[in-house]
Design a protein around this motif. Structure first.
Motif, PDB file in Angstrom:
ATOM      1  N   ILE A  94      54.436  27.844  31.342  1.00 14.01           N
ATOM      2  CA  ILE A  94      53.191  28.404  31.707  1.00 14.01           C
ATOM      3  C   ILE A  94      52.707  27.203  32.584  1.00 14.01           C
ATOM      4  N   PRO A  95      52.810  27.298  34.031  1.00 11.53           N
ATOM      5  CA  PRO A  95      52.185  26.393  34.662  1.00 11.53           C
ATOM      6  C   PRO A  95      50.831  27.000  35.229  1.00 11.53           C
ATOM      7  N   VAL A  96      50.006  25.697  35.462  1.00 12.50           N
ATOM      8  CA  VAL A  96      48.667  26.053  35.849  1.00 12.50           C
ATOM      9  C   VAL A  96      48.591  25.313  37.098  1.00 12.50           C
ATOM     10  N   LEU A  97      48.650  26.084  38.461  1.00 12.80           N
ATOM     11  CA  LEU A  97      48.799  25.149  39.695  1.00 12.80           C
ATOM     12  C   LEU A  97      47.225  25.227  40.416  1.00 12.80           C
ATOM     13  N   ALA A  98      46.941  24.167  40.968  1.00 12.09           N
ATOM     14  CA  ALA A  98      45.907  24.288  42.224  1.00 12.09           C
ATOM     15  C   ALA A  98      46.909  24.455  43.608  1.00 12.09           C
ATOM     16  N   GLN A 113      52.541  21.677  33.483  1.00 15.73           N
ATOM     17  CA  GLN A 113      53.247  22.910  32.905  1.00 15.73           C
ATOM     18  C   GLN A 113      53.527  22.616  31.375  1.00 15.73           C
ATOM     19  N   LEU A 114      53.265  23.692  30.856  1.00 11.43           N
ATOM     20  CA  LEU A 114      53.679  23.574  29.204  1.00 11.43           C
ATOM     21  C   LEU A 114      54.873  24.769  29.075  1.00 11.43           C
ATOM     22  N   GLY A 115      55.850  24.042  28.520  1.00  8.84           N
ATOM     23  CA  GLY A 115      57.129  25.062  28.390  1.00  8.84           C
ATOM     24  C   GLY A 115      57.179  25.101  26.957  1.00  8.84           C
ATOM     25  N   PHE A 116      57.721  26.411  26.529  1.00  5.33           N
ATOM     26  CA  PHE A 116      58.288  26.632  25.074  1.00  5.33           C
ATOM     27  C   PHE A 116      59.534  27.094  24.968  1.00  5.33           C
ATOM     28  N   LEU A 117      60.401  26.352  24.319  1.00  3.59           N
ATOM     29  CA  LEU A 117      61.873  26.348  23.871  1.00  3.59           C
ATOM     30  C   LEU A 117      62.295  27.813  23.481  1.00  3.59           C
ATOM     31  N   VAL A 118      62.996  28.897  23.945  1.00  3.60           N
ATOM     32  CA  VAL A 118      63.262  29.945  23.291  1.00  3.60           C
ATOM     33  C   VAL A 118      64.658  29.994  22.641  1.00  3.60           C
TER      34      VAL A 118
END
Length: 191
Positions: A94-98, A113-118
């Motif tokens: 989940i990136p949040v970019l300007a 960016q926040l990442g969740f390992l699948v």
């Protein structure tokens, strides 16, 4: 972590409130991934696919939250064996970019960016317990709009957190710990 999720929801809610200034889209592309901080690793080829919302803030500035499935990891030379050992890590990022438009066609972007390992596999065997369930990174990149709907982009993600599930109290251990490093080449379509 709750603050990041709530911030993402707030940004998306703002976008829905200003629907005339928000465009949604899909994107996908090629990942060239590695572990930085670990000099023995080699690059792997992966992919990413997902969606995004581009929320116009002012004339040349937008906020772009994304939801992406990303195949990442690294390859290591096997000692005494001709085959490489591949570590394949799949994340929901989940990136949040300007996003700043230098011209109508060319933009630059950056953001956390926040990442969740699948899943995590070592040569096809499950090794998810050896990796942290979340990953932090920072993105920076550029994009080019061929039309109002179709664009291409290049982005580099610098991993900020150790991906292995062990504590690193010593600063030297943290610097040398494996962190995700991703170069992404993407194509996007806005509706």
């Amino acid at each position: 972590m709750k603050k990041v999720i709530l911030t993402t929801i707030a940004v998306l809610a703002f976008g829905f409130a200003n629907a005339q200034q928000t465009r949604f889209g899909v994107k996908g592309g090629l990942n060239i991934t590695n572990f930085s901080g670990d000099n023995d690793s080699n690059a792997l080829i992966g992919f990413q696919v997902g969606g995004f919302a581009e929320i116009k803030v002012i004339e040349r500035l937008s906020i772009q939250p994304e939801l992406l499935f990303s195949a990442q990891g690294a390859s290591f030379d096997a000692i005494g064996n001709n085959n490489d050992i591949d570590y394949r890590l799949n994340y929901i990022n989940i990136p949040v970019l300007a996003k700043f438009y230098i011209t109508k066609q060319f933009s630059v972007e950056g953001g956390p960016q926040l990442g969740f390992l699948v899943s995590a596999k070592r040569d096809g065997n499950d090794v998810k317990d050896a990796y942290k369930s979340t990953d932090l990174g920072f993105n920076f990149g550029a994009g080019y709009n061929f039309t109002d709907n179709f664009s291409v982009g290049i982005r580099y993600t610098v991993g900020l957190s150790n991906v292995r599930d062990y504590d690193t109290d010593n600063i030297d251990d943290y610097i040398d710990s494996p962190k995700n490093s991703v170069l992404a080449l993407t194509a996007a379509y806005r509706f």
